[in-house]
Design an enzyme around this catalytic site. Structure first.
Site, mmCIF file in Angstrom:
data_model
loop_
_atom_site.group_PDB
_atom_site.id
_atom_site.type_symbol
_atom_site.label_atom_id
_atom_site.label_comp_id
_atom_site.label_asym_id
_atom_site.label_seq_id
_atom_site.Cartn_x
_atom_site.Cartn_y
_atom_site.Cartn_z
ATOM 1 N N LYS A 180 -0.408 0.370 3.910
ATOM 2 C CA LYS A 180 -0.159 -0.121 2.548
ATOM 3 C C LYS A 180 -0.764 -1.521 2.510
ATOM 4 C CE LYS A 180 1.987 -2.549 -0.594
ATOM 5 N NZ LYS A 180 1.061 -3.469 -1.290
ATOM 6 N N GLY A 233 2.798 -10.900 6.683
ATOM 7 C CA GLY A 233 2.889 -11.439 5.326
ATOM 8 C C GLY A 233 3.848 -12.608 5.303
ATOM 9 N N SER A 234 4.453 -12.825 4.148
ATOM 10 C CA SER A 234 5.326 -13.986 3.982
ATOM 11 C C SER A 234 6.656 -13.779 4.702
ATOM 12 C CB SER A 234 5.588 -14.199 2.494
ATOM 13 O OG SER A 234 6.234 -13.058 1.962
ATOM 14 N N VAL A 237 9.250 -11.669 2.445
ATOM 15 C CA VAL A 237 9.141 -10.207 2.468
ATOM 16 C C VAL A 237 9.419 -9.688 3.883
ATOM 17 C CG1 VAL A 237 7.617 -8.234 2.070
ATOM 18 C CG2 VAL A 237 7.556 -10.175 0.505
ATOM 19 N N GLY A 238 8.943 -10.432 4.878
ATOM 20 C CA GLY A 238 9.140 -10.010 6.267
ATOM 21 C C GLY A 238 10.612 -9.786 6.597
ATOM 22 N N GLU A 255 4.963 -10.457 11.481
ATOM 23 C CA GLU A 255 4.184 -11.696 11.666
ATOM 24 C C GLU A 255 4.177 -12.405 10.332
ATOM 25 O OE1 GLU A 255 3.332 -13.073 14.312
ATOM 26 O OE2 GLU A 255 3.748 -11.387 15.635
ATOM 27 N N CYS A 289 -2.693 -17.934 8.175
ATOM 28 C CA CYS A 289 -1.342 -18.198 8.688
ATOM 29 C C CYS A 289 -1.381 -19.273 9.771
ATOM 30 C CB CYS A 289 -0.733 -16.916 9.228
ATOM 31 S SG CYS A 289 -1.804 -16.111 10.401
HETATM 32 P P1 NAP Z 1 3.391 -11.063 1.056
HETATM 33 O O1 NAP Z 1 3.541 -11.384 -0.361
HETATM 34 O O2 NAP Z 1 4.568 -11.135 1.946
HETATM 35 O O3 NAP Z 1 2.781 -9.593 1.098
HETATM 36 C C1 NAP Z 1 2.473 -8.945 2.298
HETATM 37 C C2 NAP Z 1 2.511 -7.444 2.076
HETATM 38 O O4 NAP Z 1 3.858 -7.040 1.808
HETATM 39 C C3 NAP Z 1 1.678 -6.977 0.889
HETATM 40 O O5 NAP Z 1 1.089 -5.734 1.187
HETATM 41 C C4 NAP Z 1 2.740 -6.831 -0.182
HETATM 42 O O6 NAP Z 1 2.380 -5.963 -1.206
HETATM 43 C C5 NAP Z 1 3.882 -6.280 0.617
HETATM 44 N N1 NAP Z 1 5.195 -6.411 -0.042
HETATM 45 C C6 NAP Z 1 5.553 -7.230 -1.069
HETATM 46 N N2 NAP Z 1 6.839 -7.033 -1.403
HETATM 47 C C7 NAP Z 1 7.312 -6.081 -0.571
HETATM 48 C C8 NAP Z 1 8.583 -5.444 -0.414
HETATM 49 N N3 NAP Z 1 9.618 -5.738 -1.191
HETATM 50 N N4 NAP Z 1 8.708 -4.525 0.549
HETATM 51 C C9 NAP Z 1 7.687 -4.201 1.355
HETATM 52 N N5 NAP Z 1 6.456 -4.751 1.253
HETATM 53 C C10 NAP Z 1 6.279 -5.676 0.300
HETATM 54 O O7 NAP Z 1 2.259 -11.947 1.739
HETATM 55 P P2 NAP Z 1 0.805 -12.286 1.180
HETATM 56 O O8 NAP Z 1 0.954 -13.204 0.038
HETATM 57 O O9 NAP Z 1 0.031 -11.035 0.987
HETATM 58 O O10 NAP Z 1 0.158 -13.025 2.443
HETATM 59 C C11 NAP Z 1 0.346 -14.366 2.729
HETATM 60 C C12 NAP Z 1 1.400 -14.549 3.803
HETATM 61 O O11 NAP Z 1 1.039 -13.838 4.966
HETATM 62 C C13 NAP Z 1 1.562 -15.973 4.264
HETATM 63 O O12 NAP Z 1 2.932 -16.278 4.357
HETATM 64 C C14 NAP Z 1 0.916 -15.991 5.635
HETATM 65 O O13 NAP Z 1 1.399 -16.993 6.503
HETATM 66 C C15 NAP Z 1 1.245 -14.647 6.116
HETATM 67 N N6 NAP Z 1 0.352 -14.260 7.205
HETATM 68 C C16 NAP Z 1 0.835 -14.243 8.483
HETATM 69 C C17 NAP Z 1 0.004 -13.918 9.542
HETATM 70 C C18 NAP Z 1 0.520 -13.860 10.933
HETATM 71 O O14 NAP Z 1 -0.081 -13.177 11.755
HETATM 72 N N7 NAP Z 1 1.594 -14.539 11.272
HETATM 73 C C19 NAP Z 1 -1.330 -13.602 9.296
HETATM 74 C C20 NAP Z 1 -1.797 -13.652 7.982
HETATM 75 C C21 NAP Z 1 -0.939 -13.968 6.948
HETATM 76 P P3 NAP Z 1 1.773 -6.496 -2.629
HETATM 77 O O15 NAP Z 1 0.380 -6.891 -2.383
HETATM 78 O O16 NAP Z 1 1.890 -5.327 -3.488
HETATM 79 O O17 NAP Z 1 2.634 -7.657 -3.058
#
Ligand code: NAP
Ligand code: MG
Length: 488
Positions: A180, A233-234, A237-238, A255, A289
Site C-alpha cells: 500500500k 512513515g510518521s 500513523v506508526g 520506521e 527521515c
Molecule cells: P504518513 O503520513 O505516516 O504515511 C505513511 C503511510 O501510511 C502512507 O502510505 C499513508 O497512506 C499510510 N497511512 C496513513 N494513515 C494510515 C492509517 N490510519 N492506517 C494505516 N496506514 C495509514 O507518512 P508520510 O507523510 O507519507 O511520510 C513522511 C514520514 O515518514 C516522516 O515522518 C518521515 O520521518 C517518515 N520516514 C521514516 C523513515 C525511516 O526509515 N525511519 C524513512 C522515510 C520516511 P496515505 O498516503 O494514503 O496517507
C-alpha cells in the site's frame, strides 16, 4: 489550467492482473513543481480489492515458500534487470510525482536495483545455526520460516527505495506481499510493481492496492490473514499500526520520524561540516527521515561556521527537479508546504532569529509549485517546537553551545533517535559521540543522511519499533526462528 491530455490511469495489481477499483474511483497524483500537472490517475480502492489481494497472496505463498532461495533469488535478479532498463523513466516519474531532483531520483532508482540484487544473493546464504544438544545423539539446529502474507505500508519520500527494501527481503525469505504505497507516490510504486510483473513472478506473490491510509492502510492493520506489517512513515500513523497489529497478534515493524542533529566541534573541518550540513539538511528539500534538522555548534567556531553556512545556503538554486540547474525541488505536496510554513511561523513566534529564507518561493513559474526557501534559524532553544518536532522541510535550527557535553545533551534532548553526525578530528570526541549519542545511525565526519543498503537501519527511542531493516538484519523481521531437534 490542468494538463490532463494523455494522463494515464494506473490500476491495482492483484493475483497477477491489473484491476480497477470496484468503487470506480480514482485520485490524481499531482506534480508538486506544477500543481496543474497530473502525473497519473490511481485507483481509490476499497476493502474488497484488499481482501482479493490478501486471498491471492495467501494462496500464492504456499508454492512460493516451497521454491529454493536460489530460485526466488533468480526472480529478483530478473526484476533488477528490468528496473535497470527502465531506470530513467522510473526516476523521471519520481521527480514529477514528489519533486526530488532527477539526480537524486536516479540515484535512488539505482539503489533500488542494487537492493534487489543484494537480496537475490541472500537466497543462497545461511539461515540457521547448529546448536550442540545436551543429548549427544541428537541434532539440534535452527531454521527460518516465512511469516506468510506481509503488508507493506510506505511513505512518499523514497518511493522506490523503501518499497523495495521491504518487498525484496519479504520475498526472498518466502513471504508474499501486499503493498500500500503513499498516495503522493503511487504512480512510481506501480511502475516498480510493473517490473515484478514483467519478470514473471508467480501470480499473487506480489500485489499492490492503492487508496487511502484510512481505508487500505487500516485494512492491512486489521486483516486477520496478514501475518506481518512493515511500515515506514510518521510516528503518529506508526503508533496506530503498532497498536492494531499487536492487538491481533501480528508481527510489526515501524520506521518513523527523526529530529537528527549534527554537532560541529571546535576542531571540525568547517568547510566539510558546512557541505555536509547542507547536503544532509536540504537535499530532497529536507524530506528525508535521516535529514539534519538541528545544527549544534561549539561557541568558539560558531560565528565562522554560521557565516560559511549562510553564504552557501544563499547560493542554493530552487526549481523544478527535472531541470539540470536545480539543486532543490519543491515540497512534495501542498500539505507538506503548509506544515513547513507553519513551523517557520512557530519558530519566529517562539523567538528564534530567522537568518535566511522563511517564505514560500513564488518567483515566476515557481508560484505554480509548492516551493519553500531554504531556511536557517539561530538563537534556537532546545525546548522550541522547531527543535523538538520533525518538520520534514528545508529548515535548519542553529543551536550554540559551550562544551561537547552540552552538545550531546541537547542532541539527545528529543523523543527521536534515528541518525546523528559529528564533525571533529579528535578521537576522544568521536568516542564520546559513539558511546553517548542515542541514535540508530551515528556518523562521524559525514552527513546524518546516508544509509547503506547492506547495513542495518533503524532508530532508537520513538523513531522505530526497535527493529532494524536492510542488510542482513531484514531476516529478523521477515522470518520466524524454528528450533529443530532431531533424534534418529
Ligand atoms: P504518513 O503520513 O505516516 O504515511 C505513511 C503511510 O501510511 C502512507 O502510505 C499513508 O497512506 C499510510 N497511512 C496513513 N494513515 C494510515 C492509517 N490510519 N492506517 C494505516 N496506514 C495509514 O507518512 P508520510 O507523510 O507519507 O511520510 C513522511 C514520514 O515518514 C516522516 O515522518 C518521515 O520521518 C517518515 N520516514 C521514516 C523513515 C525511516 O526509515 N525511519 C524513512 C522515510 C520516511 P496515505 O498516503 O494514503 O496517507
Ligand atoms: Mg505528488
Amino acid at each position: 489550467m490542468t494538463t490532463s491530455i494523455d494522463v494515464k490511469t494506473y490500476l491495482n495489481y492483484i493475483n497477477g492482473n491489473w484491476i480497477p477499483s470496484s468503487l470506480q474511483e480514482t485520485y490524481a497524483s499531482v506534480n508538486p513543481a506544477n500543481k496543474h500537472e497530473i502525473v497519473g490517475y490511481v485507483q481509490t480502492s476499497s476493502k474488497q480489492e484488499l481482501n482479493e489481494a490478501v486471498a491471492a497472496a495467501k494462496k500464492a505463498q504456499g508454492q512460493w515458500r516451497k521454491l529454493s532461495g536460489a530460485a526466488r533469488g533468480d526472480y529478483l535478479y530478473k526484476v533488477a534487470a528490468i528496473m535497470e532498463k527502465r531506470a530513467n523513466e522510473i526516476a523521471e516519474s519520481m521527480t514529477r510525482e514528489m519533486g526530488k531532483t532527477l539526480l537524486e531520483a536516479k540515484g535512488e532508482t539505482s539503489r533500488g536495483v542494487a537492493i534487489l540484487r543484494y537480496y537475490a544473493g541472500e537466497g543462497m546464504r545461511k539461515n540457521g545455526d547448529l546448536i550442540p544438544s545436551t543429548d549427544s545423539e541428537a541434532l539440534m539446529f535452527t531454521t527460518r520460516s516465512p511469516l506468510g502474507v506481509v503488508g507493506i505500508i510506505t511513505p512518499w519520500n523514497f518511493p522506490v527505495a523503501i518499497p523495495i527494501w521491504k518487498i525484496a527481503p519479504a520475498l526472498i525469505f518466502g513471504n508474499s506481499v501486499i503493498l500500500k504505497p503513499a498516495q503522493e507516490a503511487s504512480v512510481t510504486a506501480i511502475k516498480i510493481i510493473e517490473c515484478f510483473h514483467e519478470a514473471g513472478l508467480p501470480k499473487g506473490v506480489v500485489n499492490v492496492v492503492t487508496g487511502s491510509g484510512s481505508v487500505i492502510g487500516q485494512g492491512i492493520i486489521n486483516h486477520p490473514d496478514i501475518n506481518g506489517i512493515s511500515f515506514t512513515g510518521s510516528d503518529e500513523v506508526g503508533k496506530k499500526v503498532g497498536q492494531g497489529a499487536f492487538a491481533r497478534g501480528a508481527k510489526y515493524q515501524l520506521e518513523m520520524g527523526g529530529k537528527n542533529p549534527v554537532i560541529v566541534a571546535s576542531d571540525a573541518d568547517l568547510d566539510l561540516a558546512v557541505e555536509a550540513t547542507i547536503s544532509g539538511g536540504l537535499r530532497s528539500t529536507g524530506q528525508k527521515c535521516t535529514a539534519t534538522s538541528r545544527v549544534i555548534v561549539l561557541g568558539d567556531v560558531y560565528e565562522e561556521f554560521k557565516q560559511k553556512l549562510l553564504a552557501e545556503v544563499q547560493k542554493i538554486k530552487i526549481g523544478n527537479g527535472l531541470k539540470n540547474e536545480t539543486w532543490m525541488g519543491p515540497c512534495a505536496s501542498e500539505d507538506q508546504l503548509d506544515t513547513v510554513l507553519s513551523y517557520i511561523d512557530q519558530g519566529i513566534k517562539e523567538g528564534a532569529t530567522l537568518l535566511c529564507g522563511g517564505k514560500r518561493e513564488e518567483k515566476n513559474e515557481l508560484k505554480e509549485g509548492f516551493y519553500v526557501q531554504p531556511t536557517l534559524f539561530e538563537n534556537v532553544k532546545s525546548s522550541m517546537k522547531i527543535a523538538q518536532e520533525e518538520i520534514f522541510g528545508p529548515v535548519l535550527a542553529l543551536i550554540k553551545v559551550q562544551t561537547l557535553e552540552e552538545a550531546l545533551e541537547i542532541a539527545n534532548d528529543v523523543k527521536f533517535g534515528l541518525s546523528a553526525s559529528i564533525f571533529t578530528r579528535n578521537i576522544g570526541n568521536m568516542l564520546s559521540f559513539i558511546e553517548d549519542m542515542d541514535a540508530g545511525l551515528v556518523r562521524i565526519n559525514a552527513e546524518s543522511a546516508g544509509v547503506e543498503l547492506q547495513a542495518p537501519f533503524g532508530g532508537m527511542k520513538q523513531s522505530s519499533s526497535h527493529s532494524r531493516e536492510q542488510g542482513q538484519a531484514a531476516i529478523e523481521f521477515f522470518t520466524s526462528i524454528k528450533t529443530v531437534f532431531v533424534k534418529a
